[in-house]
Design a protein around this motif. Sequence first.
Motif, PDB file in Angstrom:
ATOM      1  N   LEU A 326       0.810  -1.220   0.000  1.00 11.63           N
ATOM      2  CA  LEU A 326       0.000   0.000   0.000  1.00 11.63           C
ATOM      3  C   LEU A 326       0.846   1.274   0.000  1.00 11.63           C
ATOM      4  CD1 LEU A 326      -2.760  -0.893   2.641  1.00 11.63           C
ATOM      5  CD2 LEU A 326      -3.021  -0.814   0.158  1.00 11.63           C
ATOM      6  N   LYS A 327       2.150   1.137  -0.088  1.00 16.61           N
ATOM      7  CA  LYS A 327       3.012   2.293   0.140  1.00 16.61           C
ATOM      8  C   LYS A 327       2.797   3.417  -0.864  1.00 16.61           C
ATOM      9  CE  LYS A 327       7.018   0.635  -2.465  1.00 16.61           C
ATOM     10  NZ  LYS A 327       8.469   0.353  -2.400  1.00 16.61           N
ATOM     11  N   ASP A 328       2.283   3.097  -2.055  1.00 15.28           N
ATOM     12  CA  ASP A 328       2.054   4.132  -3.075  1.00 15.28           C
ATOM     13  C   ASP A 328       0.613   4.639  -3.076  1.00 15.28           C
ATOM     14  OD1 ASP A 328       4.702   4.026  -4.005  1.00 15.28           O
ATOM     15  OD2 ASP A 328       4.243   2.264  -5.233  1.00 15.28           O
ATOM     16  N   GLU A 329      -0.219   4.124  -2.182  1.00 11.44           N
ATOM     17  CA  GLU A 329      -1.616   4.549  -2.093  1.00 11.44           C
ATOM     18  C   GLU A 329      -1.785   5.346  -0.802  1.00 11.44           C
ATOM     19  OE1 GLU A 329      -4.545   1.496  -3.097  1.00 11.44           O
ATOM     20  OE2 GLU A 329      -2.860   0.183  -3.633  1.00 11.44           O
ATOM     21  N   ARG A 330      -1.664   6.650  -0.902  1.00  4.88           N
ATOM     22  CA  ARG A 330      -1.549   7.515   0.265  1.00  4.88           C
ATOM     23  C   ARG A 330      -2.710   7.359   1.249  1.00  4.88           C
ATOM     24  NH1 ARG A 330      -3.393  12.633   1.557  1.00  4.88           N
ATOM     25  NH2 ARG A 330      -2.000  13.880   2.897  1.00  4.88           N
ATOM     26  N   ASP A 331      -3.939   7.454   0.757  1.00  3.51           N
ATOM     27  CA  ASP A 331      -5.095   7.435   1.653  1.00  3.51           C
ATOM     28  C   ASP A 331      -5.278   6.080   2.321  1.00  3.51           C
ATOM     29  OD1 ASP A 331      -5.576  10.065   1.051  1.00  3.51           O
ATOM     30  OD2 ASP A 331      -7.063   9.631  -0.504  1.00  3.51           O
ATOM     31  N   ARG A 332      -5.156   5.015   1.538  1.00  2.49           N
ATOM     32  CA  ARG A 332      -5.342   3.678   2.110  1.00  2.49           C
ATOM     33  C   ARG A 332      -4.233   3.350   3.102  1.00  2.49           C
ATOM     34  NH1 ARG A 332      -5.564  -0.693  -2.149  1.00  2.49           N
ATOM     35  NH2 ARG A 332      -6.391  -1.956  -0.452  1.00  2.49           N
ATOM     36  N   PHE A 333      -3.021   3.760   2.791  1.00  2.00           N
ATOM     37  CA  PHE A 333      -1.908   3.544   3.703  1.00  2.00           C
ATOM     38  C   PHE A 333      -2.182   4.241   5.033  1.00  2.00           C
ATOM     39  CE2 PHE A 333       2.174   4.223   5.662  1.00  2.00           C
ATOM     40  CZ  PHE A 333       2.934   3.121   5.304  1.00  2.00           C
ATOM     41  N   ALA A 334      -2.627   5.492   4.966  1.00  2.00           N
ATOM     42  CA  ALA A 334      -2.915   6.258   6.180  1.00  2.00           C
ATOM     43  C   ALA A 334      -4.043   5.616   6.990  1.00  2.00           C
ATOM     44  CB  ALA A 334      -3.267   7.700   5.824  1.00  2.00           C
ATOM     45  N   ASP A 335      -5.093   5.167   6.294  1.00  2.00           N
ATOM     46  CA  ASP A 335      -6.217   4.547   6.998  1.00  2.00           C
ATOM     47  C   ASP A 335      -5.783   3.280   7.731  1.00  2.00           C
ATOM     48  OD1 ASP A 335      -7.965   6.509   6.212  1.00  2.00           O
ATOM     49  OD2 ASP A 335      -8.743   5.406   4.486  1.00  2.00           O
ATOM     50  N   TRP A 336      -5.022   2.424   7.037  1.00  2.00           N
ATOM     51  CA  TRP A 336      -4.589   1.185   7.659  1.00  2.00           C
ATOM     52  C   TRP A 336      -3.636   1.450   8.815  1.00  2.00           C
ATOM     53  CZ3 TRP A 336      -5.456  -4.128   6.776  1.00  2.00           C
ATOM     54  CH2 TRP A 336      -6.443  -4.389   5.828  1.00  2.00           C
ATOM     55  N   LEU A 337      -2.817   2.480   8.689  1.00  2.00           N
ATOM     56  CA  LEU A 337      -1.888   2.807   9.763  1.00  2.00           C
ATOM     57  C   LEU A 337      -2.651   3.237  11.019  1.00  2.00           C
ATOM     58  CD1 LEU A 337       1.188   2.948  10.265  1.00  2.00           C
ATOM     59  CD2 LEU A 337       1.052   5.390   9.701  1.00  2.00           C
ATOM     60  N   CYS A 338      -3.647   4.085  10.836  1.00  2.00           N
ATOM     61  CA  CYS A 338      -4.449   4.538  11.985  1.00  2.00           C
ATOM     62  C   CYS A 338      -5.248   3.390  12.589  1.00  2.00           C
ATOM     63  CB  CYS A 338      -5.376   5.676  11.559  1.00  2.00           C
ATOM     64  SG  CYS A 338      -4.513   7.206  11.138  1.00  2.00           S
ATOM     65  N   ARG A 339      -5.766   2.507  11.729  1.00  2.00           N
ATOM     66  CA  ARG A 339      -6.473   1.338  12.246  1.00  2.00           C
ATOM     67  C   ARG A 339      -5.537   0.465  13.098  1.00  2.00           C
ATOM     68  NH1 ARG A 339      -9.674  -0.979   6.914  1.00  2.00           N
ATOM     69  NH2 ARG A 339     -10.976   0.854   6.505  1.00  2.00           N
ATOM     70  N   GLY A 340      -4.315   0.322  12.613  1.00  2.00           N
ATOM     71  CA  GLY A 340      -3.352  -0.471  13.366  1.00  2.00           C
ATOM     72  C   GLY A 340      -3.068   0.122  14.725  1.00  2.00           C
ATOM     73  N   GLN A 341      -2.918   1.439  14.780  1.00  2.00           N
ATOM     74  CA  GLN A 341      -2.665   2.094  16.065  1.00  2.00           C
ATOM     75  C   GLN A 341      -3.840   1.911  17.018  1.00  2.00           C
ATOM     76  OE1 GLN A 341      -3.156   6.364  16.603  1.00  2.00           O
ATOM     77  NE2 GLN A 341      -1.050   6.494  17.334  1.00  2.00           N
ATOM     78  N   THR A 460       0.157  12.375  10.642  1.00  2.00           N
ATOM     79  CA  THR A 460       0.660  12.707  11.975  1.00  2.00           C
ATOM     80  C   THR A 460      -0.443  13.189  12.910  1.00  2.00           C
ATOM     81  OG1 THR A 460       2.736  13.359  10.921  1.00  2.00           O
ATOM     82  CG2 THR A 460       2.409  14.028  13.210  1.00  2.00           C
ATOM     83  N   ALA A 461      -1.281  14.102  12.425  1.00  2.00           N
ATOM     84  CA  ALA A 461      -2.329  14.657  13.283  1.00  2.00           C
ATOM     85  C   ALA A 461      -3.293  13.565  13.747  1.00  2.00           C
ATOM     86  CB  ALA A 461      -3.079  15.757  12.541  1.00  2.00           C
ATOM     87  N   ARG A 462      -3.683  12.679  12.842  1.00  2.00           N
ATOM     88  CA  ARG A 462      -4.599  11.596  13.207  1.00  2.00           C
ATOM     89  C   ARG A 462      -3.952  10.640  14.210  1.00  2.00           C
ATOM     90  NH1 ARG A 462      -6.712   8.931   7.765  1.00  2.00           N
ATOM     91  NH2 ARG A 462      -7.744   7.568   9.303  1.00  2.00           N
ATOM     92  N   LEU A 463      -2.668  10.375  14.031  1.00  2.00           N
ATOM     93  CA  LEU A 463      -1.983   9.475  14.950  1.00  2.00           C
ATOM     94  C   LEU A 463      -1.851  10.093  16.340  1.00  2.00           C
ATOM     95  CD1 LEU A 463       0.814   8.070  12.607  1.00  2.00           C
ATOM     96  CD2 LEU A 463      -1.193   6.849  13.457  1.00  2.00           C
ATOM     97  N   TYR A 464      -1.524  11.382  16.396  1.00  2.50           N
ATOM     98  CA  TYR A 464      -1.450  12.056  17.693  1.00  2.50           C
ATOM     99  C   TYR A 464      -2.821  12.078  18.378  1.00  2.50           C
ATOM    100  CZ  TYR A 464       3.341  13.891  17.306  1.00  2.50           C
ATOM    101  OH  TYR A 464       4.700  14.023  17.240  1.00  2.50           O
TER     102      TYR A 464
END
Length: 535
Positions: A326-341, A460-464
């Motif tokens: 997913l590294k080249d798909e900005r929105d999906r990468f961000a969504d999955w990262l936040c879900r993981g957190q 960053t903002a979503r993760l914080y």
Amino acid sequence: MSAAEAGDPEPTLAPDPATIGDAADFAAATPSEQVLLEEAAELASAATTPTTTPRLGAQAARGAAVTLAAQGGKVLVQVVSVVVLARLLSPHDYGLIAMVLAIIGVGELFRDFGLSSAAIQATTVTRGQRDNLFWVNAAIGAVLSVVVFIGAGLIAAAFGQPELVPISHALALTFLINGLGTQYRADLVRRLKFSSVAAADILAPFIALIVAICGALLGWGYWALVAQQLSQATILLVVLVIAARWIPGLPKRHESIRGFIRFGWNMLASQLVSYVSNNVDNVLVGVRFGTISLGLYSRAFQLLMTPLNQVRIPLTTVALPVFSRLKDERDRFADWLCRGQVALGYTIVAGLALVAGAAEPLTAVLLGPQWLEAAPVLRLFAVAGIFQILAFVGYWVYVSRALTGELLRYSLVSAAIKIVCIGIGSFGGVLGVAIAYAIAPAVSWPISLWWLSRHTDVPTARLYAGASRILALAAVAAGAAGGATWLAASLPDLVQVVAALVAALAIYAVAALLFRPVRRDLASVLAAARLIRQR
């Protein structure tokens, strides 16, 4: 031609479905290997096709289901090991083993040399490259076994414990054993054979625990722990070899692995820095306060931090292939990262909050009343674990986007913070070291996200924001658990633990009723759990 053969700076991280098991490797594969390679290609294709988001979720869920079930079993074995052996062996016994493992653990990093990660994340690995990588790891393991065997006297002198000489001689063999198994494990992970890896990760420590218990009952003392380490390494190697179903060929000069070496060096340097910073506390406690203090400290660590690491490692094994694709798909990468957190925050962090609030009765139940001096250390380790988990999602980003150089530089900063904190804390005794251990990740975590945002695109903002909710709930839950423990102080230890658990769960339930963001977070965690159960 593979990435390494072409002379790329490092193996490409994102698995390409068209090149998993390239033509040369596939043609030479046995029938069973062809099935495995075809399955890996199909799974990677599903994960990287933009129109098949459900299939990506299904793949991640299957991997998570297998690895989490396996790690549940492994953590159970670990807890049983701590609970049973703590009643059969002394803090002195544990302190001696901890001293040796803290030193020779550095050698384990050199033995791997980052080549397992390089092999797992490379776009393609030919059969010849796999063989060459095997022999490199095996050779490094053999050399390290000799070095540690010869240097056993220096290890004993550093801690002032002559018993460490024979212990070091025996444990030196683990380098060779683990070196032989490195690429077998990497190959199974690369082929997404999580079930085989999971079987090895459960069977080996389980049998090793039986060996250790038998040895302790026979009066072996610390040699029971030595036998546990050696038997676990040997059984793990045997199971991995059987599951992988291949025998390495002779080294092939025309099969270049220079790209893997370059990738591995960055990984090794980063891991080495992290290892030194993660074990400076053990070394200081052992050198300054002796085997008994280190035994208490290491028991608290093994009771909490070792199972925590065992959970994080397989989660990374599952997460990295997903994030790489997913590294080249900005929105999906961000969504999955936040879900993981969020998933980590409402499960693992919540559990750590319970430990922080109910450390005393938990220590009494799990280790026995003779280990109560370890309770304050256990509480502080729980606090440290919370911040480590929050920062852990950043590691997924570094590795999935091949930012190993940046990871190394951040690791240097983080290590410096930790070493300084622990160095200062050591003047306050064992408890001072534990306090410093908790403070260091609390300082490093916000820096980690800022550092990462300077080198790649992350939400960053979503993760914080998500971390703030997780921390607030964890703090209140820990306070409630501690209050329940205090109110139930006259009751048995197990009842106190149950009361703390109920109080902590009540906090999360009330927060879900009162705050919409918390409900949204919990809904995300429950959705992930349902997806895993369906697969």
